[in-house]
Structures are given as C-alpha cells and as structure tokens.
Design a protein around this motif. Sequence first.
Motif, PDB file in Angstrom:
ATOM      1  N   ASN A 109      -7.824 -62.906 -47.931  1.00 27.94           N
ATOM      2  CA  ASN A 109      -8.365 -64.095 -47.945  1.00 27.94           C
ATOM      3  C   ASN A 109      -8.026 -64.946 -48.999  1.00 27.94           C
ATOM      4  O   ASN A 109      -8.523 -65.957 -49.266  1.00 27.94           O
ATOM      5  N   GLY A 110      -7.451 -64.132 -50.059  1.00 27.68           N
ATOM      6  CA  GLY A 110      -7.336 -64.848 -51.427  1.00 27.68           C
ATOM      7  C   GLY A 110      -8.199 -64.681 -52.528  1.00 27.68           C
ATOM      8  O   GLY A 110      -7.875 -64.904 -53.785  1.00 27.68           O
ATOM      9  N   ASN A 111      -9.576 -64.272 -52.158  1.00 29.84           N
ATOM     10  CA  ASN A 111     -10.399 -63.787 -53.197  1.00 29.84           C
ATOM     11  C   ASN A 111     -10.144 -62.681 -54.080  1.00 29.84           C
ATOM     12  O   ASN A 111      -9.486 -61.942 -53.786  1.00 29.84           O
ATOM     13  N   ARG A 133      -6.067 -59.049 -55.189  1.00 28.35           N
ATOM     14  CA  ARG A 133      -6.397 -60.524 -54.177  1.00 28.35           C
ATOM     15  C   ARG A 133      -6.845 -59.788 -52.988  1.00 28.35           C
ATOM     16  O   ARG A 133      -6.179 -58.889 -52.192  1.00 28.35           O
ATOM     17  N   TYR A 134      -7.931 -60.105 -52.274  1.00 28.16           N
ATOM     18  CA  TYR A 134      -8.245 -59.686 -50.879  1.00 28.16           C
ATOM     19  C   TYR A 134      -7.216 -60.639 -50.098  1.00 28.16           C
ATOM     20  O   TYR A 134      -6.711 -61.611 -50.586  1.00 28.16           O
TER      21      TYR A 134
END
Length: 756
Positions: A641-643, A638-639
């Motif tokens: 930012n949660g993406n 996950r990035y």
Amino acid sequence: MSGHKTSRTMETEYQQMDGAGGVPKSRYTTVLVLLVVTCILFVAAVIAAAILGSQVSSSSSSSSGSSSSSSYCTTTACLELAADLSKTINTSVDPCHDFYHYVCDGWDDDNSWENIRVSQYGTFNVVPEAERHAFIDALFYNTDPKLVDYPSVANAQAYFKSCYNSDEDTESLLANAFVKQWVNLTTFWDVNSADTWTPENAAAFQGALAYLVQLDWNPLFSLTPSATKRPSFTQFADFWYTALSVNISQIFPIFIPLYEQLLGLDANASAAIQPVVWDFIERVLNISTFYTAPYQTYDLSSMSRLGEFSNLSTAFHSNYIMNYTQLVYDVFSVSPSDPGLTQYHYLTGGVPYFRDLPGVLEKAGPMETQYFLFFAVFYYYLNFQNTLGQTRYSDRTDFCIESTIEKFPFVYGYILFNTLYDDDAHEVAATLASDIKSNGTKVLIDGSDWLDDYSRAAALKKVEHMSLYIGFPPRIKDPAALDIYYQDVSLSAGNPWTLNVGLFSAFDFEKTNTSFWGFSYNLTAGWPSDFNDASSYDSWLTNVNAFYMPLGNWFTIPASISQPPFLFADPEYPSSLTFGGLGVVCGHEMSHGFDPSGSMFNYNGTFVGSIFSNYSQQQYAEKMTCFKNQYSSIVVDRYPNGNPYYDNGTRTITENVADNAGLASSWTAWQTYLDKKGEDKKLYGVELTQEQLFFVGFARLWCSSNRPGSSLNWTDVHSPNYARVIGSMQNSPDFADAFGCASGDRMNPTNKCTVW
C-alpha cells in the motif's frame, strides 16, 4: 546427510549438459566472450573519456589542474575499475542525501531483479558464482594437466559426471546393493507392528540413527568431531525442511512406488503416508531455533561452548528413544570408560532443539519417524532431473556442482587456491589484516571514552593476542597432500551415482572416525582444530566469508573472500578501495571480539563472563540505544500500500555496531598506511578523491538488486544492505568531510552514534 548442513548455498546459472552426455554446458563461455568485448569497449571509452575530459563529478568539487600521466594508474585492474565506476555511479543523486543510490544505481541497472531468479542479488552472490565457474572450468574446460592430473581431482570429476548422468529409476534404485543395505539397516518398524515405542524398536531406531550419522545422512542433526575425542552437536538449517514443505505435494507421488515395495503397501496406503511425513516435518520445524537471532548472523562462533561429556544426556534431556550419550558411543565405537572423552561441543542457541527432540520423537511414534527417515534420504537420492523442480536448485547441474563441492570441499579449495589466489594476494590480505589490527582496532580501543582503565587494559591485551589466519591452510594448495587425504577414494564416472555416493560416504566416515581418535591426516594442519570440523567448511572453504572466533580469539580472511571486489592484488590498485572493501570487513569481524558476546571471552579464548567492568558494560549499553533508534528510522522497503517498512534496529544492533566499527578502524589504519606509502594513483575519467573512493569502496560491497517487498518481514540480524550503507555513512564525520556534506544533511546528521 551433507545436503542438510547449515549453509547459504548460492544459486548458480549453469545450463544442462549437451545431448552428447559430456560435461555441463554453462553460459559462462558466452559470458567470457561478452566480457572480453565489454572490456575492450570499456578501455576505449575510458581513453576517450580521458581525452575529452569527461568526468565523474564529485559533489565536493575537486580542484582543477593538469596531472602528469605518471600519476594515473594504467593497469588493467585500474582501467576496468574506472570504467565500472563511470558506469555504476549515479551522478544525478546527491551523495550527501543518499549515498547508497549514488554508488549503486548503475549496478542495480545491470543486475535487474526482473532478470534474476532470486529476490535479492548482490556481491555476496557474484563472488561465489565466479568461484564455481572457476572450479567447473578447471575440471572440464580449460584443464591444466599440472593442476588436474591427480587422482583426487579425477575422483571429483567422476563423482560429478555420475551425478549428472544419473538415471536411477525406482526399480534400479531398490536393486542397488548399497541402497538395499541402507534400507535394511535403517528399518526399525514395519506395518505389521503397533505404532508404539518399545525398548526393542527404540534400540533399533538408535542403531539406525548411528548408521545414518556414520554416513553423514542423519536428517535430524549433525554429530561430528570438533577435536580429538570431542563430539560436536549442531542442528541443521531448516532451509532444507522448508524446501521439502514447498514441494512435498508435487514430489510425493514419486515416492509411492518406493513405499509399496519397501513396506508392502498398496497405492492408497502408500499415498496416505504423505500427511504423516508432513506432520513429522512440522514437529521438527516447531522446535527448531534456526530462525532465532543468533543463527541469523551465520557467524555461529559467539554461541560456541564446551560442556562436560558426563553431563551430556542430562543437558540434552535424553530419553530411552533418543540417548545422545549412547549415540556417541555407537557412532565412534568408543568405550564409556575412555578417559579421553571428557568434553562435547555445542551451540547455545541449539540447546532447546536438542532438549525438545526426544519428546518430539516419543510423541510422533515409530511409524511417523520411520516414514520420515525413508522420505528424507530418498528425497536426496532420487533422480530429480526434470522431475522434482526443487526451489534450492534451478537444474540438476547446479545440484551436482553443489553435491561435488560438499563431497570434495578440499578439491574445490585446491582449485581456488591455485587459480584465483596467489602469493601477491596473500601478501596484500595478510598485511591488510595486520594493519587493521595494529593501526585500526587497537588505536580505537585505546582512545575509547567509555572504557575505564581496567576494561581498556583487558581489551588491549585481547587484541594483542588475537591470532590471524589468512588464505587457506598451506596443505590445501599441495596436490600431493590432497592425494594423501583422498587416497582411499576410488570412484568411476561409469558407476551409478548411488554407488559412488555409498563408496564416498564410507570413506567420509572413516575420515571422521580417525579424526575423532586423533589419527587422521588432515589438510588443515597448523590452523585451529575448528577448521578441520566438516561443519565449518561452508564458513571458510566453500563459501564467501570472513569471521572472528572468540573461543580461541582468532580471526580469518579465507582465500574465498580475498577476491574482487573485496581485494585486488594489483600493486597500483587504489589502497582506498582495498581498505574501504576488505579492510572494513576485517575491522567489522575483529570488533566482534568486543561486543556483548565476544567480550565474554578473554585474550586466550577462555569464557570469563565479560572482560569489561560493570561501568564499561553500562556505558556500552547506553551507546547501543543511539544505534537502535537510528537504524529503526531507516526505510528499507515499502508495503504494497506504499507505507514504509523500517529496519529493526534492536534486532540488528550487534552487526550495525560492527559495520560502524569496521569502517572507523579501517579508515584509521588507512591514514597510517598513507603516511608511509603516499597517496594513491588516480583513475582516468574518475574525479573522485582517494578519500571519497574509500567510502565508495565500502558501499559498492553492498550494492544489490532487490525485488520490491523482498525486505518485508526481515529476520536477519544484519540490516538490509541499504541500511548498512546509509547508517554507517551517517555516523562517519570522515565521510561528511570527504564529500563536503553540510551539517544537517541527511548523510551528515548533527547527532551521530559512536562506540569506537
């Protein structure tokens, strides 16, 4: 130099030596005590679990009923396995939804990334750590006279001690006779000269490089014999250069006094060398191809090629500064008219680097090049205990262990061969490889629907002729043979480390030179010449690996990977775990003989373009699209930012197909094995069927603890471990049957990708 070789050095956890200046105090003693206590607790827990009827639940709800105690495996290995599975399997996870977390959550809990120095830590870290523990233990702690009372082992012990106890300061380093000789023979430019290449300083540079190659210290590339009168050119892993770039501002001040004395500069002028060195490092990094896809497999065999020696300079774009042909003549003292010098060995992925290097040297000029050579070698030499904090090693003990293994790889192999590998393990590994070849890979080829008759016949002929090399070459186990090989080495623990390095380097080149001329006594006799190439040692002798070589059509399972959890020699150990573990590794590597790279070589290892017809090549390519799309849909990180961050199914395609092929071929061979040998004995407290254990055996090889974000910007051609497990299980109908997964479950999609 040896420290630059293309390898994946595993970090270890040895502590510093005690104040008495003895051998290193490792935390492994404490670990052993804890393991003993833990094993006792495990056995007690397993017995209690059996009495109380505690079970590891199976999602497919196994049949009830009592079994006689004789149907259970009660060996130590089985009891420890049962305890381990009970601890690591997460029964709250549905295996039909996420098999990786079902198998690996408990392992991750015990090996939290928060407590480990590396961003990712898994089985391929644990096994080499255990082997290095065994090595240092045999040398300095539980020493068995029958094992270590030999001159070759004594020299390895002396080298390690002198490395660890090294306190070479700048003055003593420059006063060292060997170092002074090195400085004299590698100086081709001085501060009073113009920063311009001339025929004179170019020739002097060529001579300096030949000297460094002979000492195995050339920081630009490796030149070694791959066979009699066959030079081999390979570029070094840029990992070493990256380590330099990370710490260059911290460590460079240590070199200022060296430059003052070597070049007669004042402190300011010496300090000004730092950006010059860094400029050169950046130039080399910019032309390196080490981070391109072929190199990231760490299995370089698919790029192996032979070229005509008469065409070497043209192929590598030699110029008057960097003349590769002349370098071979100078290093090995060979005449240009020698009729035996007909071929050279190279890796296709490295050709752009060698072609660009002469131009880089010309643009850099003699000053930049000179400063870099000094910096590169002194970086390796200088005592950095409590000083240089390199990213590659946690402390000097780690450095000295790895340095000793690099200098004495056969002593390392000898210790492992005689302590962690025996005839029983060899028999299991040899039988397993033969079974996978004959009853797995061959069967899958015969039944493949995308092969036409021509292609199937060629593939079957190739697998029939595929040679197997198991364990280590037999001479490595023999201390008498070891002493013959190292008979010209005479080191002392009381020598300065630099002196021991110099003495060993002279011996090392003598071995290399006699190997080039075909006169060397080698410890790999009876095995292909590739094993005698020093640049290959970290692929089979000193690191954990198994690989297939298309240029020769052979496959090897070294002793270094024939260790738990890949292989147990216990005759009652579940065959499901053996076939699911090392068996899948065998099938994976053998399948590389038929992928787009391996299929370029025929049954005897000759390059033919492809053994498959155009029709079969097209069918294979179409099947690849399914795998690319499948793996590209698997979230592996996950990035911030949660993406989601997805696997790159295009880059990892070849290895993903090999994982799936290895799983299928090992499963197929295992069915034949069960027909002959019967079912496995059960494990106390573990209510998984043997079929389920097969897939658990595969998944547990890829359990790892990963720091969040560690898979972002993934460059390896192997998928992250999570995707390797999920993707392979999704494509296996046998997995779905074993765990009772309904059609459409995440681990049992209706559309599956297959090749074999």
